[in-house]
Enzyme design. Sequence first.
Site, mmCIF file in Angstrom:
data_model
loop_
_atom_site.group_PDB
_atom_site.id
_atom_site.type_symbol
_atom_site.label_atom_id
_atom_site.label_comp_id
_atom_site.label_asym_id
_atom_site.label_seq_id
_atom_site.Cartn_x
_atom_site.Cartn_y
_atom_site.Cartn_z
ATOM 1 N N HIS A 1 -31.481 -30.572 79.555
ATOM 2 C CA HIS A 1 -32.307 -31.778 79.570
ATOM 3 C C HIS A 1 -31.487 -32.922 80.148
ATOM 4 C CE1 HIS A 1 -34.734 -35.162 78.168
ATOM 5 N NE2 HIS A 1 -35.697 -34.303 77.957
ATOM 6 N N LYS B 1 -49.605 -32.177 81.527
ATOM 7 C CA LYS B 1 -49.620 -32.957 82.765
ATOM 8 C C LYS B 1 -50.883 -32.663 83.567
ATOM 9 C CE LYS B 1 -46.314 -31.971 85.647
ATOM 10 N NZ LYS B 1 -46.976 -31.437 86.857
#
Length: 935
Positions: free
Chosen positions: A161, A593
Site C-alpha cells: 500500500h 469504483k
Amino acid sequence: MVEVSDTALEPIGDVHRTRIGREATEPMRADIRLLGAILGDTVREQNGDEVFELVERARVEAFRVRHSEIDRAEMARMFEGIDIHHAIPIIRAFSHFALLANVAEDIHRERRRSIHVAAGEPPRDSSLTATYMKLYAAQLDSATIAEALKGALVSPVITAHPTETRRRTIFETQHRITQLMRLHAEGHTETDDGRGIEVELRRQVLRLWQTALIRLFRLQISDEIEVGLRYYPAALFEVISQVNAEVRDALRARWPDADLLSEPILRPGSWIGGDRDGNPNVTAEVVRLATGSAAFTALAHYLAELTALAQELSMSARLITVTPELATLADACPAGARPDEPYRRALQVVRGRLSATAAEILDQQPQHTLELGLPPYATAAELRADLDTIDASLHNHGAGLLADDRLARLREAVRVFGFHLSGLDMRQNSDVHEQVVGELLAWAGVHPDYTSLAEAERVELLAAELSTRRPLIRDGAQLSDLARSELGVLAAAAHAVWTFGPAAVPNYIISMCWSVSDMLEAAVLLKEVGLLDASESEPYCPVGISPLFETIEDLHNGAAILQAMLDLPLYRALVTARGGCQEVMLGYSDSNKDGGYLAANWAVYRAELALVETARKTGIRLRLFHGRGGTVGRGGGPSYQAILAQPPGAVSGSLRLTEQGEVIAAKYAEPQMARRNLESLLAATLESTLLAVEGLGDTAAPAYAVLDEVAALAQRAYAELVHETPGFVEYFKASTPVSEFGALNIGSRPTSRKPTASIADLRAIPWVLAWSQSRVMLPGWYGTGSAFEQWLAAGPESEADRLQVLHDLYQRWPFFRSVLSNMAQVMAKSDLELAARYSELVADETLRRRVFDKIADEHHRTIAMYKRITGQDDLLADNPALARSVFNRFPYLEPLNHLQVELLRRYRSGEDDESVQRGILLTMNGLASALRNSG
C-alpha cells in the site's frame, strides 16, 4: 504542543459527556496530554520558539474551528503564503502527533479490556472465549463440527500500500514508545533496566523528530517486501503460533473424538512481490526476492529460537533418562560436544541440519547458523519431527513445563510457517494471459490468431492443450518481452514451490476474469513452467487457479463461469486433485469504483449466494477470498461484523481476506493488537460456520428483493455522478491529490492499469485514497441516500410502512446493519467544509459548483436517511470508541488538510521546489496515519 486542555478532548455526542464517560477516558486523555507535551517540548528545543509558536497557534486555531469560534476561512488564511521551511515542521509536528495519538488510543483499548476482565464481565463478542461459549451452548455433535471444519483456513493476506511505507526506524521507534506507554499505564515510573519512563519517552520522541518520515526515493518493491515481513518478528511469529495452538486445544477438549484442526487454521499470506496486475516492476527477480526473503525470515527465527532453547534445556543425563529416539538424535552430534547434556546435543543436530538447509535454499545466511557437516532437511516436516522427538522425551521424564514453553511455540511455528513463511499469491490481468497465450500458440503452430476465436473455440483449443504434456515452446523460442517476462515470473514461482514447498505459492489469481477461457489460459501458462499436468488420471497442480470477479457485471456472472469450469472434466479433475476445494476471489474495490458503495456490497453478497449454490450442486468445497481494502469504500470495516454479515454457507470454515495500508500497522504491529485482531477473524469464522447468524430465516427472499431494488437505485445515482456528469474526471483530478500520487513517487506501481484518463482504468487505491485525503470519502457512501429516499417514495405502501421495513432489516439482518454502520463510520470522518476548500482547486467555477453541489446534496441526504432508518440521532451512536477517536483526533488533521491544499496550489502553479513536493508527501502520510484506514 503544550498540555492539551480537557475541554479540547471531550468525547463527541451528549451521550458520552457523562461523568462515567469522562472518567473512563481520562487515562487516555492523560496519555495524550503527556505525549503532546513531550512533542511540543521537542519542537521548541529543536526548531526554536518561532516554529513552536506556529505549531501551537495551529493547534489552538484547529480547536477553535472545532468549537465554531472561528470559521475555516480564517484558519486557511493562516497558511496562505507560509514559508515552506515553516510549513514542513508544522506538518511533521501534526503527523507525529497523529502517530502518538494512535499509540494512546491503542493503549487505552488494552486498558479498558483489562478492566472489563478484572471486573468479571462476560467476554465480549469477537473474543474466542465468547465464541467458545456460544459453540458450547449450541450443543453441536462431533460429526457436525468435524465436517464443518474440514480443511479450515483463516488467512489474512498482507498486500502493499502506498501510504504504509514507514521506514523501519520509525516503525521500531513507535514500537518502543508503545512499550513505554504500556509500562506507564501499568503504573511504572522506570523501565526494567532502571531508566526513567518519561526520560526514555523524550529520547524516543526526539529520535522520531530527527528521523525522516519518508524516503528520498520512489518506493521499490524490495522496500514493500521489507515492510510486509517486519510484522513477523514484531508480533506474528509469537501470536499466530499461540492462537493456533489455543484454538486447536480448546476445540479438541470439547469435542475430543472429532480430530479437529489437524492443520493450523490460521495461516498468513502475501501479495507483495507476486501481484503484477498492472505493475511491470514485478519481475522474476522480484518473485525470487519475495519468496527468498520470506524463507530467510522463517529460518532466521527458527535458528534464533533453537539457540535460545539450547540455553534453556540444560538437563543432565545423570539426572534424567531420555527416550531412545532422543538419544539417537543426540548421537548424531559430533563427538565431544556436551556428552552428558543430551538435549543440547540434540538441539545442535537440529540447528546444524537447519543451517545446512539455509545454505542450500537461501542466498543469504541468517545469524545463529552452525556448520556441522550434517545433511539438510528436505522438508519442514522433517524439522518438525525432530522437534516432536525432543518434546516427547521432555514429557516422558516429567519436564512438560519446559516442553510447553519455547519449544511448543517453535513446534507450532514450524507447523504454520514451514520453510516458506507465508504463501505468496501470484496475480495477473486476464488481458495479459490472452495476449501471451495467443503468442505461444502462434509460435508453436497451434493457431495463428487465437484472439479471433469465439469463446467455445477457445475453450476447446485450450482444453486440448492441457490434455497433452507437450509444452508449447522450447529453449530458443523468439518471444516478445511481455511473453518472456510472464514466463520468467512463473518459472520463478515454480522454483519457489520446488525449493520452499508447495505452500510457498498457493494460488494464481486472474484479475478481471470474464470467462472460462480466462481461467484456462492461466492453466496453460502454469503448464508451461511445470506447475500443472492434467495429462494423467491423477493431475498435478500445486497452485490453485482462482478467478477474481471484481466489477458489478463480473460478480453477477461469477457463478455461471464457475459452473462452466466445473462442467469441464479436465478442470474438475484438477479441483479434485487439490482436495475438492475451489477458491474464488471477490473484489470490493473495483466493484465499488464501478457501481458505488451500496451496489458493490450487494453485488458481492448476491455473488456469494450464487457461488455457494453452485458449490452445493457440484459437490465442491468453496473458499471465498475477500479483496478488501482498509477503507469501507474498498470493503473494509470491522472484520468480525463483516464476516458475520456474510450470507449462509459463504464461510464454511474457510476465509481469506486482504489486509493493507495503515490497517496492517493498526492490527499487527504489536502482539496484543495482533492477538485481538486474529482472534476476531477466527471467532467470526467459527460462528459463521457453525451457528445460524444471518437472522432472516424465512424472510430472506423479500429482504433480498428490497436490496435488489435499492442497490439498483444506488448504482443509478452513482453512475449519474461518476460516469455521466460532464467534466467529472477533471473535477476529481483537480480537487484531490490523485495526480500527485504518480508524480511524487508514491508506491511501487502506477496509479492506473493503463495510460488513460479513464476512471475505469484508475486503480482502486488511488481512487479511494484521493477522496479520503480531500475528506469527501465519496466511495464509502455516495448514492445510498438517494436510493433509500427514492425507494421509500416508490411503492404502493405508505412511506412510513416502507421505512419500517428498512428499520426492521437494520435490526435483524447483520449484512444490512454492517453496511449502514460502516457507511456511518466513513461519513463521520468526512468533512464537507474541508472538501469545499479542495474544490477551490478546480479552476472552472461552473464545473466546481456542478459537481460539488451534487456531492454536498447527496452527503446531506445520506446522513438524513441513515438517521431515519436506524432511529439514531448521531452517526456514531453505536460506536462510542470511534466517536471519541474522531473528536480527539480530528482537530489535529485540520492543519494538515489546509497545508495540503496550499501546497497543492503552489505545486500546480509551477512551484516544484523539492521542499514543496516533500511537504505534500508528508501531508499525505500524516493524514493517512491519522485516519488509520484511508486507502
